[in-house]
Design a protein around this motif. Structure first.
Motif, PDB file in Angstrom:
ATOM      1  N   ILE A 212       0.640  -0.982  -0.129  1.00 20.49           N
ATOM      2  CA  ILE A 212       0.037   0.179  -0.157  1.00 20.49           C
ATOM      3  C   ILE A 212       0.646   1.209  -0.050  1.00 20.49           C
ATOM      4  N   ASP A 213       0.766   2.063  -0.814  1.00 18.16           N
ATOM      5  CA  ASP A 213       1.359   3.341  -0.715  1.00 18.16           C
ATOM      6  C   ASP A 213       0.450   4.280   0.108  1.00 18.16           C
ATOM      7  N   THR A 214       1.137   4.530   1.232  1.00 18.54           N
ATOM      8  CA  THR A 214       0.373   5.043   2.279  1.00 18.54           C
ATOM      9  C   THR A 214       0.374   6.525   2.177  1.00 18.54           C
ATOM     10  N   PHE A 215       1.346   7.277   1.482  1.00 25.09           N
ATOM     11  CA  PHE A 215       0.998   8.810   1.030  1.00 25.09           C
ATOM     12  C   PHE A 215      -0.330   8.798   0.345  1.00 25.09           C
ATOM     13  N   LYS A 216      -0.370   8.209  -0.817  1.00 29.21           N
ATOM     14  CA  LYS A 216      -1.476   8.185  -1.625  1.00 29.21           C
ATOM     15  C   LYS A 216      -2.639   7.982  -0.788  1.00 29.21           C
ATOM     16  N   LEU A 217      -2.719   6.768   0.035  1.00 27.64           N
ATOM     17  CA  LEU A 217      -3.898   6.476   0.614  1.00 27.64           C
ATOM     18  C   LEU A 217      -4.256   7.628   1.610  1.00 27.64           C
ATOM     19  N   GLN A 218      -3.303   8.058   2.194  1.00 29.76           N
ATOM     20  CA  GLN A 218      -3.822   9.324   3.228  1.00 29.76           C
ATOM     21  C   GLN A 218      -4.246  10.697   2.563  1.00 29.76           C
ATOM     22  N   ILE A 219      -3.853  10.796   1.287  1.00 34.60           N
ATOM     23  CA  ILE A 219      -4.592  11.825   0.585  1.00 34.60           C
ATOM     24  C   ILE A 219      -5.745  11.400   0.268  1.00 34.60           C
ATOM     25  N   LYS A 220      -6.068  10.451  -0.106  1.00 38.40           N
ATOM     26  CA  LYS A 220      -7.583   9.799  -0.290  1.00 38.40           C
ATOM     27  C   LYS A 220      -8.519  10.203   0.761  1.00 38.40           C
ATOM     28  N   LEU A 221      -7.893   9.713   1.808  1.00 41.31           N
ATOM     29  CA  LEU A 221      -8.731   9.846   3.087  1.00 41.31           C
ATOM     30  C   LEU A 221      -9.124  11.324   3.376  1.00 41.31           C
ATOM     31  N   GLU A 222      -8.038  11.905   3.313  1.00 38.67           N
ATOM     32  CA  GLU A 222      -8.191  13.642   3.380  1.00 38.67           C
ATOM     33  C   GLU A 222      -9.322  14.201   2.515  1.00 38.67           C
ATOM     34  N   ASP A 223      -9.278  13.532   1.477  1.00 32.66           N
ATOM     35  CA  ASP A 223     -10.239  14.143   0.295  1.00 32.66           C
ATOM     36  C   ASP A 223     -11.442  13.717   0.474  1.00 32.66           C
ATOM     37  N   ALA A 224     -11.853  12.639   1.377  1.00 35.00           N
ATOM     38  CA  ALA A 224     -13.030  11.938   1.531  1.00 35.00           C
ATOM     39  C   ALA A 224     -13.438  12.733   2.741  1.00 35.00           C
ATOM     40  N   SER A 225     -12.713  13.061   3.564  1.00 32.81           N
ATOM     41  CA  SER A 225     -13.393  13.852   4.966  1.00 32.81           C
ATOM     42  C   SER A 225     -13.860  15.226   4.738  1.00 32.81           C
TER      43      SER A 225
END
Length: 238
Positions: free
Chosen positions: A225-238
């Motif tokens: 898992i690319d944690t940097f990209k996943l973190q951005i995805k989560l931030e965009d969804a919040s």
């Protein structure tokens, strides 16, 4: 005990408490021989072994040296996972307390150091450091429970993404790329479904979508898992 905690909060900030009385240092504290020395017994387990059954009496405390454990309720609800440097059985300091969960080995092997609970209690309640360590442990337990409750309120895709982000950061294996982490192999898709209270097909669909977004990279018997990209995805969804 409450008076000790109140005094502690005047002397330390919450952040310094967590740092100075971490779970890693707790085991070192127990093994110190100066005051109330304890003798732990190293015990090995194999996959699917049950360390503590739900409803079973807890009179021993386990420190995980290596491997992974799942905490389950009613035989199918995955509540949480535990791995290196984590403690099992310390939530309730009363002797003969009953376990709320079944703790089962999910890695090929598990190594623990087992302590007699009565000896642990004696050291915790008779030393200032003991109060601090137990306080931090309980705060961590409460925080994890609150995080889990918040997780289960999220929409399916966001819920799965956050679960993956949490589990890979907590239990994953680092690679040469600091952003790319190998998801813990003992945690299966089925366990992720039980942990998030979702259908296994939903898990598969979301994992496929994350792969298409170049966030998840499948490999033989594992995925990264690319944690940097996943973190951005989560931030965009919040």
């Amino acid at each position: 005990m409450r008076n000790n905690i109140t005094e502690m909060q005047f002397l330390y900030t919450q952040e310094s408490i967590s740092q100075q009385f971490s779970k890693e240092k707790f085991c070192q504290f127990l093994q110190e021989d100066m005051i109330f020395p304890l003798k732990g017994i190293r015990k090995k387990y194999r996959k699917n072994d049950i360390i503590i059954p739900e409803g079973g009496t807890i009179n021993e405390i386990y420190f995980i040296e290596s491997g992974h454990v799942v905490a389950m309720k009613d035989g199918e609800k995955v509540i949480d996972f535990h791995a290196k440097n984590e403690i099992i059985g310390l939530t309730n300091l009363l002797l003969d307390s009953q376990s709320e969960y079944t703790f089962q080995v999910i890695s090929n092997d598990l190594v623990t150091i087992r302590y007699d609970k009565e000896s642990i209690i004696e050291k915790v309640i008779n030393t200032q450091e003991g109060y601090f360590y137990h306080y931090v442990h309980m705060q961590n337990q409460i925080s994890q429970m609150m995080d889990k409750e918040e997780l289960l309120r999220l929409p399916s895709e966001q819920r799965i993404s956050l679960a993956l982000f949490t589990l890979v950061n907590k239990f994953g294996e680092a690679t040469d790329d600091p952003d790319l982490i190998c998801f813990p192999k003992p945690i299966s898709k089925g366990m992720i479904a039980q942990y998030t209270n979702l259908n296994p097909n939903t898990i598969t669909n979301v994992l496929q979508k994350l792969q298409e977004e170049d966030i998840l990279y499948p490999a033989r018997r594992a995925f990264y898992i690319d944690t940097f990209k996943l973190q951005i995805k989560l931030e965009d969804a919040s």
